[in-house]
Design a protein around this motif. Structure first.
Motif, short mmCIF file in Angstrom:
data_model
loop_
_atom_site.label_atom_id
_atom_site.label_comp_id
_atom_site.label_asym_id
_atom_site.label_seq_id
_atom_site.Cartn_x
_atom_site.Cartn_y
_atom_site.Cartn_z
N TYR A 8 44.26 23.12 53.57
CA TYR A 8 45.51 23.43 52.62
C TYR A 8 45.04 23.17 51.09
CZ TYR A 8 49.44 21.54 50.18
OH TYR A 8 50.81 22.09 49.66
N ALA A 9 45.54 23.80 50.01
CA ALA A 9 45.06 24.16 48.58
C ALA A 9 45.50 22.64 48.00
CB ALA A 9 45.93 25.08 47.83
N ALA A 10 44.85 21.83 48.43
CA ALA A 10 45.47 19.98 48.05
C ALA A 10 45.73 20.21 46.06
CB ALA A 10 44.76 19.51 48.93
N GLY A 11 44.85 21.18 45.75
CA GLY A 11 44.29 20.70 43.81
C GLY A 11 45.77 21.02 43.77
N THR A 12 46.50 21.20 42.10
CA THR A 12 47.20 21.34 41.22
C THR A 12 46.64 22.57 41.15
OG1 THR A 12 46.69 19.81 39.46
CG2 THR A 12 48.46 19.54 41.19
N PRO A 13 47.71 23.51 40.48
CA PRO A 13 48.95 23.68 40.99
C PRO A 13 48.67 24.30 42.90
CG PRO A 13 49.25 25.75 40.27
CD PRO A 13 47.22 24.89 39.76
N ARG A 14 49.69 23.28 43.47
CA ARG A 14 49.61 23.43 45.30
C ARG A 14 50.46 24.48 45.73
NH1 ARG A 14 50.21 17.96 44.56
NH2 ARG A 14 48.49 17.38 45.09
N PRO A 15 50.56 25.36 47.47
CA PRO A 15 51.44 25.79 47.07
C PRO A 15 52.69 24.65 48.28
CG PRO A 15 49.99 26.00 48.72
CD PRO A 15 49.31 25.12 47.29
N TRP A 16 54.06 25.30 47.90
CA TRP A 16 55.17 24.52 48.38
C TRP A 16 55.53 25.01 49.68
CZ3 TRP A 16 57.77 19.94 46.70
CH2 TRP A 16 57.16 19.97 44.76
N GLY A 17 55.21 26.28 49.84
CA GLY A 17 55.65 27.46 51.32
C GLY A 17 57.04 27.75 51.41
N ASP A 18 57.38 27.60 50.30
CA ASP A 18 58.60 28.13 50.06
C ASP A 18 58.87 29.46 49.01
OD1 ASP A 18 57.66 27.93 47.31
OD2 ASP A 18 59.76 26.90 46.32
N ASP A 19 57.31 30.85 49.67
CA ASP A 19 57.39 31.56 48.23
C ASP A 19 56.13 32.25 49.74
OD1 ASP A 19 56.64 34.44 47.54
OD2 ASP A 19 56.17 33.04 45.96
N PRO A 20 56.33 33.73 50.50
CA PRO A 20 55.55 34.34 51.85
C PRO A 20 54.26 34.37 50.92
CG PRO A 20 58.24 34.95 51.46
CD PRO A 20 58.08 33.96 50.01
N ALA A 21 54.27 34.41 49.71
CA ALA A 21 53.46 34.99 48.92
C ALA A 21 52.47 33.50 48.61
CB ALA A 21 53.58 35.30 47.37
#
Length: 247
Positions: free
Chosen positions: A100-113
């Motif tokens: 997982y890309a744990a650092g910020t900014p990190r993905p929330w999974g709310d965008d297919p991109a």
């Protein structure tokens, strides 16, 4: 399975102190078996751990997102967990490494991109990569009955059938969570997710792995914050979708 009989009895007693038999039966029908991943106190799992030496299939490239290498979260041995409790929504064999890309900014999974912001890596053999290891948390797996969080749509339906149930359920849910998780982060396989925010979109995905914030591993997803890997029925594990919930 003596544990499930004992926990159903405990749930019946807890909810029966506040609700009639019809509501208690409805709540018990919602309970789902799950596995609590807790710090090993003795005889740790051998193929399942959080943190430590990263693993990948031989010759595989390190997963990345937007030019950033992903962080290794841990590895799950599904056969090892199935020996503790067979969960029909999970594979019964094989291993998977979670990144997982744990650092910020990190993905929330709310965008297919954001799809490349996490990876579940499977293969014929996961091998140590030789990369620097982070803190490691050896694990034990303990079965328990999970309950739906008060924000789940099934609770809105229960409230529609039995008006006034939800406010009391919220308190009993918190009491049950304290019983199951008295002193550790809520790392879990299968079962109902321990939601932080309103429910994830009902997209027919089932919980695969839930990872809580954990100071022992340097994980800080929020206060509180959790990440959830979820898969559809008969979907390969490496297709799992991630959702981050945090306050």
């Amino acid at each position: 399975m003596e544990w499930i009989v004992a926990q159903r009895h405990r749930l019946r007693s807890l909810f029966g102190s506040f609700f009639g038999p019809e509501v208690v039966t409805a709540v018990l029908e919602l309970a789902r078996p799950a596995l609590r991943l807790t710090a090993a106190r003795a005889a740790p799992l051998t193929g399942t751990r959080l943190g430590g030496d990263p693993v990948l299939p031989a010759g595989a490239d390190w997963p990345s997102w937007a030019g950033r290498p992903l962080d290794f979260l841990g590895v799950i041995d599904f056969a090892e967990l199935a020996a503790v409790l067979r969960l029909p929504e999970l594979p019964a064999a094989g291993s998977a490494a979670f990144y997982y890309a744990a650092g910020t900014p990190r993905p929330w999974g709310d965008d297919p991109a954001q799809r490349d912001g996490w990876r579940v890596v499977v293969g014929g053999g996961l091998e140590r990569t030789g990369s620097a290891a982070g803190p490691v948390l050896p694990l034990s797996a303990e079965p328990f009955l999970s309950l739906p969080a008060p924000q789940e749509p099934v609770l809105a339906r229960l409230e529609a059938d039995y008006a006034g149930v939800l406010p009391v359920y919220e308190q009993l849910y918190a009491a049950w969570a304290q019983f199951v998780w008295p002193d550790e982060p809520m790392h879990q396989v299968g079962g109902w997710p321990a939601l932080v925010l309103p429910p994830m979109t009902e997209d027919d995905r089932s919980p695969l792995l839930q990872l809580d914030s954990d100071e022992r591993l340097g994980w800080h997803w929020g206060d509180p914050g959790r990440i959830f890997f979820r898969i559809r029925e008969n979907e390969p594990v490496d297709h799992a979708w991630l959702t981050l919930q945090a306050r």
